[in-house]
Design an enzyme around this catalytic site. Structure first.
Site, PDB file in Angstrom:
ATOM      1  N   LYS A 133       2.381   9.261   8.330  1.00 44.99           N
ATOM      2  CA  LYS A 133       1.316   8.898   9.358  1.00 44.99           C
ATOM      3  C   LYS A 133       2.090   9.363  10.883  1.00 44.99           C
ATOM      4  CE  LYS A 133      -1.500   5.170   7.590  1.00 44.99           C
ATOM      5  NZ  LYS A 133      -0.993   4.780   6.179  1.00 44.99           N
ATOM      6  N   ASP A 156       9.179   2.560   1.820  1.00 45.80           N
ATOM      7  CA  ASP A 156       7.923   3.397   2.480  1.00 45.80           C
ATOM      8  C   ASP A 156       7.645   3.198   3.686  1.00 45.80           C
ATOM      9  OD1 ASP A 156       5.634   4.038   3.216  1.00 45.80           O
ATOM     10  OD2 ASP A 156       4.347   3.360   1.093  1.00 45.80           O
ATOM     11  N   PHE A 198       0.851  -0.996  -0.023  1.00 44.06           N
ATOM     12  CA  PHE A 198      -0.020   0.067  -0.088  1.00 44.06           C
ATOM     13  C   PHE A 198       1.018   1.159  -0.096  1.00 44.06           C
ATOM     14  CE2 PHE A 198      -2.389   3.467   1.668  1.00 44.06           C
ATOM     15  CZ  PHE A 198      -3.809   3.259   0.966  1.00 44.06           C
TER      16      PHE A 198
HETATM   17  C1  LIG Z   1      -1.039   5.121   5.050  1.00 42.75           C
HETATM   18  C2  LIG Z   1      -0.010   4.887   4.174  1.00 42.75           C
HETATM   19  C3  LIG Z   1       0.226   5.498   2.979  1.00 42.75           C
HETATM   20  C4  LIG Z   1      -0.467   6.641   2.420  1.00 42.75           C
HETATM   21  O1  LIG Z   1      -0.624   7.755   3.343  1.00 42.75           O
HETATM   22  P1  LIG Z   1      -1.741   8.842   3.292  1.00 42.75           P
HETATM   23  O2  LIG Z   1      -1.209   9.918   4.291  1.00 42.75           O
HETATM   24  O3  LIG Z   1      -3.027   8.392   3.556  1.00 42.75           O
HETATM   25  O4  LIG Z   1      -1.462   9.583   1.725  1.00 42.75           O
HETATM   26  C5  LIG Z   1       1.045   5.196   2.003  1.00 42.75           C
HETATM   27  N1  LIG Z   1       2.307   4.188   2.236  1.00 42.75           N
HETATM   28  C6  LIG Z   1       1.669   3.276   3.610  1.00 42.75           C
HETATM   29  C7  LIG Z   1       2.739   2.309   3.869  1.00 42.75           C
HETATM   30  C8  LIG Z   1       0.721   3.694   4.484  1.00 42.75           C
HETATM   31  O5  LIG Z   1       0.482   2.993   5.530  1.00 42.75           O
END
Ligand SMILES: *Cc1c(COP(=O)(O)O)cnc(C)c1O
Length: 422
Positions: free
Chosen positions: A272, A243, A152
């Protein structure tokens, strides 16, 4: 229409009518399947709904409220920044932004930072940087980025393309060219894909992976796999992007998820937990791949004094209060407790896994029960949890959670499971 005009007064009643969940659904686009709960205030790891019912919060705004609610360090930083200077644009130097970048550089493998407002935006920045690196340093015309299935990376067009889950891409094509997918933690599949991409017209520019797949079901990266990923990137001269949007900022018991894997990425992203709930994202990179020049990339709000000042306070609190030790100890306590619960429900629970304070409990595939049903039952016991896919229940409390709170959460979960299996 302003909110005030929506809050109608009932005839003969002094109090304004409550803004109900039905009212809400009439005005807000239905992009979320929300639980029927409206929260009003929070303190520490607890939140209260509009009926004044108390909940122990093991969601933390989805791994975001690093220091919980109303933490003095955040209250102080928010108050200071809003009364002093909150936004000025990046036409000028922003002291708080520079100080936050310095902290992040000194507490990670990166040399430079770019600031934005969210995880998706941080990943967009990383993808753009990797593409420019490919064009200008590697002389690649059609750069390809390998990402993982069940990953994700966000909801913008580029990041839903990077996200290896068709359910997020459906009906939004044409998608962005330049992405291919491999199963996570599978070195053979990766080697095959690397060879396949490089034998075609397109060429490999980067590999983008989460150190632990969060939304994809709380799946920790495998150390041997990531060591080999790092080797492949070094052999090919391509970039490893990690990420860290969910796993970073102390959540795994280290500042960054990659520390659990014994490797260093060339680029990583954070969001986050970075602002403890104030919107901010960062894209970090080694100086060797910092190929951006003025005009290449920008964000109006990115790294403004408000968001940067608050994020810096969150970072300094993590460090000064040695919160990482708490994350490791509470994480072990939580996993031990969840394993005990798993033993009591052997027909229901398949596995407990995670690092630090990001943990998942997977339900057996053959049982009918789904993770949202468990989350709903836990909510009835005063515990907030969040699904990570249809079969995994995720536990991501604020990093300041106490031993007593972990114990209470385990008791509430067990009660919920007893009710569900009655
Ligand atoms: C939540 C998340 C995102 C997206 O972040 P947003 O602030 O909602 O755009 C991207 N990568 C990972 C691993 C995430 O958990």
């Amino acid at each position: 229409m302003s909110l005030e005009t929506l809050v109608e007064k009932l005839p003969g009643v002094a109090e304004p009518r409550l803004f109900t969940q039905q009212d809400f659904d009439g005005y807000v686009m239905t992009t979320y399947a929300r639980f029927p709960l409206t929260l009003e205030r929070g303190a520490g790891c607890r939140v209260w709904d509009t009926e004044n019912r108390e909940y122990l919060d093991f969601v933390a705004g989805i791994a975001t409220c690093t220091l919980g609610y109303a933490h003095p360090a955040m209250v102080e930083a928010v108050t200071r920044q809003i009364s002093k200077l909150h936004h000025v644009s990046n036409l000028y130097y922003v002291r708080e932004q520079g100080e936050l970048a310095k902290w992040l550089v000194e507490h990670s493998c990166a040399d430079r930072a770019f600031f934005c407002n969210s995880g998706a935006e941080a990943n967009e920045g990383a993808i753009k940087l990797a593409r420019k690196y490919a064009h200008t340093v590697l002389n690649i015309r059609q750069p390809v980025i390998i990402t993982a299935q069940a990953s994700f990376h966000g909801r913008t067009l580029a990041t839903i393309t990077a996200t290896g889950q068709p359910k997020y891409q459906k009906n939004f094509d044409p998608l962005m060219p330049g992405f291919v997918y491999v199963p996570y933690n599978d070195i053979e599949a990766l080697e095959e894909m690397v060879a396949a991409v490089d034998s075609g017209e397109r060429q490999l520019a980067a590999i983008l992976l989460e150190p632990l797949q969060g939304e994809g079901g709380v799946r920790p990266g495998d150390v041997a796999y990531f060591q080999r990923v790092r080797e492949i990137c070094d052999e090919k001269g391509i970039l490893l992007i990690m990420d860290e949007v969910q796993a970073g900022m102390g959540r795994t018991g280290h500042y960054w998820g990659y520390e659990n894997l014994g490797i260093e990425p060339d680029i990583f992203t954070s969001a986050k937990g970075l602002g403890g709930g104030i919107p901010i994202g960062a894209m970090m990179c080694k100086s060797r791949c910092d190929v951006f020049q003025p005009g290449d990339h920008a964000s109006t709000f990115g790294g403004n004094p408000f968001a940067s000042g608050v994020a810096l306070a969150v970072c300094q609190t993590l460090e000064n209060e040695d919160i990482l030790s708490n994350v490791r100890a509470r994480g072990e306590q939580l996993r031990a407790g969840l394993s005990t619960i798993a033993q009591k429900f052997p027909d229901l629970i398949a596995e407990v896994r995670g690092w630090g304070l990001i943990n998942g409990m997977e339900l057996k595939p053959e049982v009918e029960l789904t993770s949202p049903q468990v989350v709903k039952a836990a909510m009835d016991e005063g515990l907030l949890l969040v699904p990570a896919g249809p079969k995994v229940i995720r536990f991501v409390p604020p990093l300041i959670v106490s031993a007593e709170e972990v114990e209470s959460a385990l008791q509430a979960l067990e009660k919920a499971l007893v009710t569900l299996t009655k």
